[in-house]
Design a protein around this motif. Sequence first.
Motif, PDB file in Angstrom:
ATOM      1  N   ALA A  19     119.712  86.402  71.084  1.00  0.00           N
ATOM      2  CA  ALA A  19     120.708  86.735  72.100  1.00  0.00           C
ATOM      3  C   ALA A  19     120.329  87.995  72.844  1.00  0.00           C
ATOM      4  N   GLY A  20     120.574  87.987  74.161  1.00  0.00           N
ATOM      5  CA  GLY A  20     120.286  89.146  74.998  1.00  0.00           C
ATOM      6  C   GLY A  20     120.793  88.896  76.400  1.00  0.00           C
ATOM      7  N   PHE A  21     120.219  89.607  77.367  1.00  0.00           N
ATOM      8  CA  PHE A  21     120.695  89.523  78.745  1.00  0.00           C
ATOM      9  C   PHE A  21     119.608  88.982  79.669  1.00  0.00           C
ATOM     10  N   GLY A  22     120.029  88.189  80.659  1.00  0.00           N
ATOM     11  CA  GLY A  22     119.108  87.635  81.640  1.00  0.00           C
ATOM     12  C   GLY A  22     118.357  88.733  82.377  1.00  0.00           C
ATOM     13  N   GLY A  23     117.051  88.549  82.559  1.00  0.00           N
ATOM     14  CA  GLY A  23     116.219  89.541  83.229  1.00  0.00           C
ATOM     15  C   GLY A  23     115.469  90.437  82.275  1.00  0.00           C
ATOM     16  N   ASP A  24     115.901  90.498  80.998  1.00  0.00           N
ATOM     17  CA  ASP A  24     115.195  91.304  79.995  1.00  0.00           C
ATOM     18  C   ASP A  24     114.002  90.527  79.447  1.00  0.00           C
ATOM     19  N   MET A  25     112.978  91.261  78.993  1.00  0.00           N
ATOM     20  CA  MET A  25     111.791  90.610  78.431  1.00  0.00           C
ATOM     21  C   MET A  25     112.066  90.081  77.032  1.00  0.00           C
ATOM     22  N   ASN A  26     112.858  90.842  76.245  1.00  0.00           N
ATOM     23  CA  ASN A  26     113.119  90.466  74.856  1.00  0.00           C
ATOM     24  C   ASN A  26     114.614  90.462  74.572  1.00  0.00           C
ATOM     25  N   PRO A  27     115.040  89.646  73.631  1.00  0.00           N
ATOM     26  CA  PRO A  27     116.458  89.637  73.257  1.00  0.00           C
ATOM     27  C   PRO A  27     116.829  90.909  72.498  1.00  0.00           C
ATOM     28  N   SER A  97     128.775  85.538  82.309  1.00  0.00           N
ATOM     29  CA  SER A  97     128.351  84.130  82.280  1.00  0.00           C
ATOM     30  C   SER A  97     127.481  83.921  81.049  1.00  0.00           C
ATOM     31  N   LEU A  98     127.367  82.679  80.613  1.00  0.00           N
ATOM     32  CA  LEU A  98     126.566  82.352  79.428  1.00  0.00           C
ATOM     33  C   LEU A  98     125.556  81.278  79.766  1.00  0.00           C
ATOM     34  N   LEU A  99     124.299  81.540  79.433  1.00  0.00           N
ATOM     35  CA  LEU A  99     123.285  80.480  79.443  1.00  0.00           C
ATOM     36  C   LEU A  99     123.014  80.110  77.998  1.00  0.00           C
ATOM     37  N   LEU A 100     123.350  78.893  77.639  1.00  0.00           N
ATOM     38  CA  LEU A 100     123.222  78.432  76.257  1.00  0.00           C
ATOM     39  C   LEU A 100     122.049  77.466  76.130  1.00  0.00           C
ATOM     40  N   VAL A 101     121.142  77.759  75.213  1.00  0.00           N
ATOM     41  CA  VAL A 101     120.031  76.835  74.921  1.00  0.00           C
ATOM     42  C   VAL A 101     120.533  75.867  73.850  1.00  0.00           C
ATOM     43  N   LEU A 398     114.453  84.301  82.303  1.00  0.00           N
ATOM     44  CA  LEU A 398     113.947  84.122  83.670  1.00  0.00           C
ATOM     45  C   LEU A 398     114.925  83.296  84.506  1.00  0.00           C
ATOM     46  N   LEU A 399     115.408  82.190  83.938  1.00  0.00           N
ATOM     47  CA  LEU A 399     116.323  81.300  84.658  1.00  0.00           C
ATOM     48  C   LEU A 399     117.627  82.022  84.996  1.00  0.00           C
ATOM     49  N   ALA A 400     118.160  82.774  84.027  1.00  0.00           N
ATOM     50  CA  ALA A 400     119.440  83.457  84.229  1.00  0.00           C
ATOM     51  C   ALA A 400     119.335  84.571  85.268  1.00  0.00           C
ATOM     52  N   HIS A 401     118.128  85.056  85.509  1.00  0.00           N
ATOM     53  CA  HIS A 401     117.927  86.154  86.457  1.00  0.00           C
ATOM     54  C   HIS A 401     117.708  85.649  87.881  1.00  0.00           C
ATOM     55  N   ARG A 402     117.615  84.330  88.046  1.00  0.00           N
ATOM     56  CA  ARG A 402     117.408  83.773  89.386  1.00  0.00           C
ATOM     57  C   ARG A 402     118.688  83.902  90.206  1.00  0.00           C
ATOM     58  N   PRO A 403     118.549  84.147  91.514  1.00  0.00           N
ATOM     59  CA  PRO A 403     119.757  84.337  92.340  1.00  0.00           C
ATOM     60  C   PRO A 403     120.644  83.107  92.420  1.00  0.00           C
ATOM     61  N   ASP A 404     120.051  81.905  92.234  1.00  0.00           N
ATOM     62  CA  ASP A 404     120.853  80.671  92.338  1.00  0.00           C
ATOM     63  C   ASP A 404     121.393  80.208  90.984  1.00  0.00           C
ATOM     64  N   PHE A 405     121.295  81.059  89.950  1.00  0.00           N
ATOM     65  CA  PHE A 405     121.714  80.606  88.618  1.00  0.00           C
ATOM     66  C   PHE A 405     123.190  80.204  88.577  1.00  0.00           C
ATOM     67  N   GLU A 406     124.061  81.000  89.207  1.00  0.00           N
ATOM     68  CA  GLU A 406     125.497  80.707  89.139  1.00  0.00           C
ATOM     69  C   GLU A 406     125.829  79.340  89.735  1.00  0.00           C
ATOM     70  N   LEU A 407     125.011  78.872  90.673  1.00  0.00           N
ATOM     71  CA  LEU A 407     125.252  77.554  91.277  1.00  0.00           C
ATOM     72  C   LEU A 407     125.011  76.425  90.267  1.00  0.00           C
ATOM     73  N   MET A 408     124.227  76.708  89.241  1.00  0.00           N
ATOM     74  CA  MET A 408     123.933  75.693  88.213  1.00  0.00           C
ATOM     75  C   MET A 408     125.024  75.647  87.141  1.00  0.00           C
ATOM     76  N   CYS A 409     125.917  76.619  87.160  1.00  0.00           N
ATOM     77  CA  CYS A 409     126.881  76.764  86.068  1.00  0.00           C
ATOM     78  C   CYS A 409     128.190  76.030  86.335  1.00  0.00           C
TER      79      CYS A 409
END
Length: 429
Positions: A19-27, A97-101, A398-409
């Motif tokens: 678990a971590g935040f979008g845009g970070d290299m490591n959780p 927002s949450l990106l869940l794998v 990487l995906l969560a840091h994309r500008p269009d991520f919220e459109l996928m949610c």
Amino acid sequence: MTGGSGVVVLDNGGGLLKAGFGGDMNPIAVVPNCMGKLPGSKKWLVADQLQAQDVDVTGMTLKRPIDRGYLINTEVQREVWERVLRNLLQVDPTNSSLLLVESQFNPPALQHATDELVFEEFGFKSLGVADAPSLVHLYEASRQPSLFRAQCSLVVDCGFSFTHACPVLHNFTLNYAVRRMDLGGKALTNYLKELISYRSLNVMDETLLIDDAKEKLCFVSLDVPGDLHLARLSSKDNPFRCSYILPDGITYKKGFVKDLDEAHRYCSIPANRELVGKDSTDSDRSKFEDRKKPELSQNEFVLTNERFLVPEMLFHPIDLGMNQAGIAECIVRAIQACHQYLQPVLFESIILTGGTTLFPRFKERLERELRPLVPDDYQVKIIAQDDPILGAWRGGSLLAHRPDFELMCVTKSEYEELGSMRCRRRFFH
């Protein structure tokens, strides 16, 4: 909030939760996705509490939210997420927002239970769902120009519960071609527990300790018959023999390898050696073990051929009575299920991910197993990730840091208006 964006990225694995935040290299958190209770105690330890240096995990009772790859105990999952989100990430879900794998082929009933947890229990403002193979491909394609150009790869995900061979094209997993083995890290740990319990100490209740021994001592053999022969030698000449010390609750709170130099002796064995003692003379026979067992303390066990026989399950499950193809055949069947134009490219773009691929020599052995099964005019190229445990999480970051991520949610209001099933259609491909 720390991190590169307001998106929490959660790779909810069966063994480890990342678990971590979008845009970070490591959780921020890589913790066991379970709860544990010590013998005689009423308190359940959750996630990172199990990793504390002063916790002796001997005889610990475990509760896992995920069984065979699927979420089956939402109460335990809620406790683990609560600990991770509130204490480790220190995040307010209602503003995030949450990106869940999520595992592949998740049944609708389990998807619905997950959505209830996300929106009703924690109140996240929106949810995006992705599968591990597409995220692993996304991360590796961002680093490797050849993958970026090809836009496809074959992701081999050896996780806690399963092993999947998944073709990915344009960041979408081709579900019709996915092939699965019902073998993962959990099955290997259970097999090692059985072998040790049969040969020396009863460790059937020591899941976390044997997990640790497996990760530190097991490796993949490049010559099984030759290594079995060497494993019969006496302790002085046996390159595989090593000891693992169990915690005693007083001096040691954690298990550890007795002698790391001894444990790594096998690394010096040449791969293309001659079999020792095929025509054993008397002097050769004297090297073999005299059956007197060495003196062992009560909290110690010795491993020899178990070290390579346990990972061998992945390559030849039939040897254990499992009516399944090995990992090399699994990969070939997945690629053959794809269009013929894709097949040569997929054989050149095999990505290994998941903690079970961390066994030493795994990649080399897989190359040897694959080559005879692949047409001669096709190349075989296998990419081992730098940190296969974090591969899917980094792709999610990487995906969560994309500008269009919220459109996928799917937003909380959409979930409340339309329900789980209709919202989930957004994640179909």
